[in-house]
Design a protein around this motif. Structure first.
Motif, PDB file in Angstrom:
ATOM      1  N   SER A   1      35.852  33.266  32.726  1.00  0.00           N
ATOM      2  CA  SER A   1      36.488  33.457  33.937  1.00  0.00           C
ATOM      3  C   SER A   1      38.668  33.582  33.624  1.00  0.00           C
ATOM      4  O   SER A   1      39.033  31.829  32.868  1.00  0.00           O
ATOM      5  N   SER A   2      39.616  34.485  34.286  1.00  0.00           N
ATOM      6  CA  SER A   2      41.064  34.226  33.873  1.00  0.00           C
ATOM      7  C   SER A   2      41.893  34.614  34.800  1.00  0.00           C
ATOM      8  O   SER A   2      41.325  35.118  35.514  1.00  0.00           O
ATOM      9  N   PRO A   3      43.025  34.530  35.080  1.00  0.00           N
ATOM     10  CA  PRO A   3      43.876  34.969  36.187  1.00  0.00           C
ATOM     11  C   PRO A   3      43.547  36.044  36.495  1.00  0.00           C
ATOM     12  O   PRO A   3      43.263  37.069  34.968  1.00  0.00           O
ATOM     13  N   ASP A   4      43.695  36.847  37.490  1.00  0.00           N
ATOM     14  CA  ASP A   4      43.109  38.539  37.343  1.00  0.00           C
ATOM     15  C   ASP A   4      44.409  39.758  37.518  1.00  0.00           C
ATOM     16  O   ASP A   4      43.725  40.429  37.227  1.00  0.00           O
ATOM     17  N   LYS A   5      45.304  38.941  37.684  1.00  0.00           N
ATOM     18  CA  LYS A   5      46.951  39.883  37.342  1.00  0.00           C
ATOM     19  C   LYS A   5      48.098  39.673  36.763  1.00  0.00           C
ATOM     20  O   LYS A   5      47.861  38.500  35.994  1.00  0.00           O
ATOM     21  N   VAL A   6      48.006  40.185  35.592  1.00  0.00           N
ATOM     22  CA  VAL A   6      49.423  40.031  34.953  1.00  0.00           C
ATOM     23  C   VAL A   6      50.634  39.298  35.363  1.00  0.00           C
ATOM     24  O   VAL A   6      50.889  39.086  36.788  1.00  0.00           O
TER      25      VAL A   6
ATOM     26  N   ASP B   1      50.137  36.429  36.752  1.00  0.00           N
ATOM     27  CA  ASP B   1      49.648  35.275  37.437  1.00  0.00           C
ATOM     28  C   ASP B   1      49.305  33.719  36.700  1.00  0.00           C
ATOM     29  O   ASP B   1      48.829  34.353  35.137  1.00  0.00           O
ATOM     30  N   SER B   2      49.894  32.702  36.904  1.00  0.00           N
ATOM     31  CA  SER B   2      49.635  31.125  36.255  1.00  0.00           C
ATOM     32  C   SER B   2      47.807  30.539  36.627  1.00  0.00           C
ATOM     33  O   SER B   2      47.563  31.208  37.751  1.00  0.00           O
ATOM     34  N   GLY B   3      47.169  30.513  35.627  1.00  0.00           N
ATOM     35  CA  GLY B   3      45.581  30.067  36.215  1.00  0.00           C
ATOM     36  C   GLY B   3      45.088  29.128  35.241  1.00  0.00           C
ATOM     37  O   GLY B   3      45.998  28.534  34.340  1.00  0.00           O
ATOM     38  N   GLU B   4      44.011  29.415  34.393  1.00  0.00           N
ATOM     39  CA  GLU B   4      43.255  28.904  33.757  1.00  0.00           C
ATOM     40  C   GLU B   4      42.216  29.985  33.236  1.00  0.00           C
ATOM     41  O   GLU B   4      41.008  30.983  33.974  1.00  0.00           O
ATOM     42  N   LEU B   5      42.200  30.111  32.014  1.00  0.00           N
ATOM     43  CA  LEU B   5      40.835  30.855  31.107  1.00  0.00           C
ATOM     44  C   LEU B   5      40.157  29.582  30.820  1.00  0.00           C
ATOM     45  O   LEU B   5      40.068  28.635  30.636  1.00  0.00           O
ATOM     46  N   SER B   6      38.679  29.921  31.373  1.00  0.00           N
ATOM     47  CA  SER B   6      37.334  28.824  30.384  1.00  0.00           C
ATOM     48  C   SER B   6      36.768  29.835  30.757  1.00  0.00           C
ATOM     49  O   SER B   6      36.130  30.916  31.080  1.00  0.00           O
TER      50      SER B   6
END
Length: 315
Positions: free
Chosen positions: A77-82, A84-89
């Motif tokens: 799982s990770s951010p969908d768009k270039v 975008d800040s989020g989490e990779l898991s």
């Protein structure tokens, strides 16, 4: 492999088809292509930073599978768009299908995460955090460019001496310009340092590669240990970007030790062809990554095909 021996370095493998897209200056990634990429995300065998000796022959690429010996890497799982800040898991599941909670420490970490885009660019080597309750590994993440990326997880299950590398893919839709390596490059400029690699790769045999680090024309003799070694070298075969086995020469350094300007490695190329190399080295507490491109010749044959450009290459 014990600490007094050679330090098994990490590596990974990557399978992707660029075909005609490599000749296009800007490429869109449609949903249909993304779906096809996902179908091709797990073929091959293990390899990586762990100390497990490869059980396959050199003709069988390592580090291309999402499962091994009953262990499975779940979808990432990770951010969908270039941007975008989020989490990779992700999770590693054990043979019973439950999240794996226990890991051995290898090269100072319980898990090493390597991420590479399909054209060999956007290389990252990082270390996520494990939630010991859910078994989920995660870290803050942001994609800088679109494309398809391969995720490599190197780890050793608790109470096991056998390490493994499990892989998956993440696809980031959008416009991007493929930037594959087009020529041999034995020198790279990075953060004010010049890194040069010397040595010839010969398919089917162990080859010695030596990297020299300089700054402003002077030898750097203050290379510091990083993850239990003075340098870590990842090598990927061009085309499918399969993992090339590389091992550092010499003893494991102690905290506070320094060396330089040279770091030597033993490399085993499974076949003739082009290889992309990524060297992590540490000076003054900061890790730098130099990139090289080498061609492996056929074993026992002189296959020189002309002059090689030894200037730094830019991905």
């Amino acid at each position: 492999m014990n600490a007094a021996g050679r330090l098994a370095l990490y590596g990974a493998g990557l399978a992707v088809a660029f075909t005609g897209a490599l000749g296009i200056s800007a490429v869109a990634v449609p949903d249909s292509v993304v779906a096809d990429w996902k179908k091709e995300s797990s073929t091959g065998s293990h390899g990586g930073m762990t100390d497990k000796k490869p059980s396959m022959s050199m003709d069988t690429p390592a580090g291309l599978s999402a499962s091994e010996d009953g262990y499975v890497l779940t979808s990432v799982s990770s951010p969908d768009k270039v941007g975008d800040s989020g989490e990779l898991s992700f999770q590693i599941q054990n043979k019973a299908g439950d999240p794996l909670l226990g890991y051995e420490t290898a090269h100072e970490k319980q898990l090493h995460l390597i991420v590479v885009r399909s054209d060999g660019t956007q290389f990252r080597h990082v270390h996520p955090t494990l939630d010991k309750t859910s078994g989920t590994w995660s870290l803050p993440w942001k994609w800088d460019t679109a494309g398809t990326y391969r995720i490599y997880t190197d780890f050793t299950p608790k109470n096991s001496s056998d390490g493994m590398t499990l892989t998956s893919t993440v696809d980031v839709a959008g416009q991007f310009t493929p930037d594959p390596a087009e020529k041999v490059s034995t020198t790279d400029e990075v953060d004010g340092f010049t890194a040069s690699v010397d040595g010839d790769l010969v398919a089917g045999k162990t080859s010695e590669l030596t990297v020299k680090i300089t700054r402003d024309g002077k030898s750097v003799t203050t290379l510091q240990p990083y993850l239990g070694a003075y340098g870590h070298l990842v090598a990927l075969r061009e085309g499918d970007l399969a993992y090339l086995h590389v091992h550092a020469q010499g003893e494991e350094p102690s905290a506070g030790d320094t060396t330089g300007p040279e770091i030597s490695f033993d490399a085993e190329a499974p076949n003739a062809g082009r290889y992309l190399l990524y060297l992590d080295f540490k000076v003054d507490g900061k890790v730098h990554t130099a990139e090289f491109v080498l061609d492996a010749t056929r074993g026992g044959a002189d296959t020189g095909t002309g002059d090689h450009d030894t200037s730094s290459h830019g991905h």
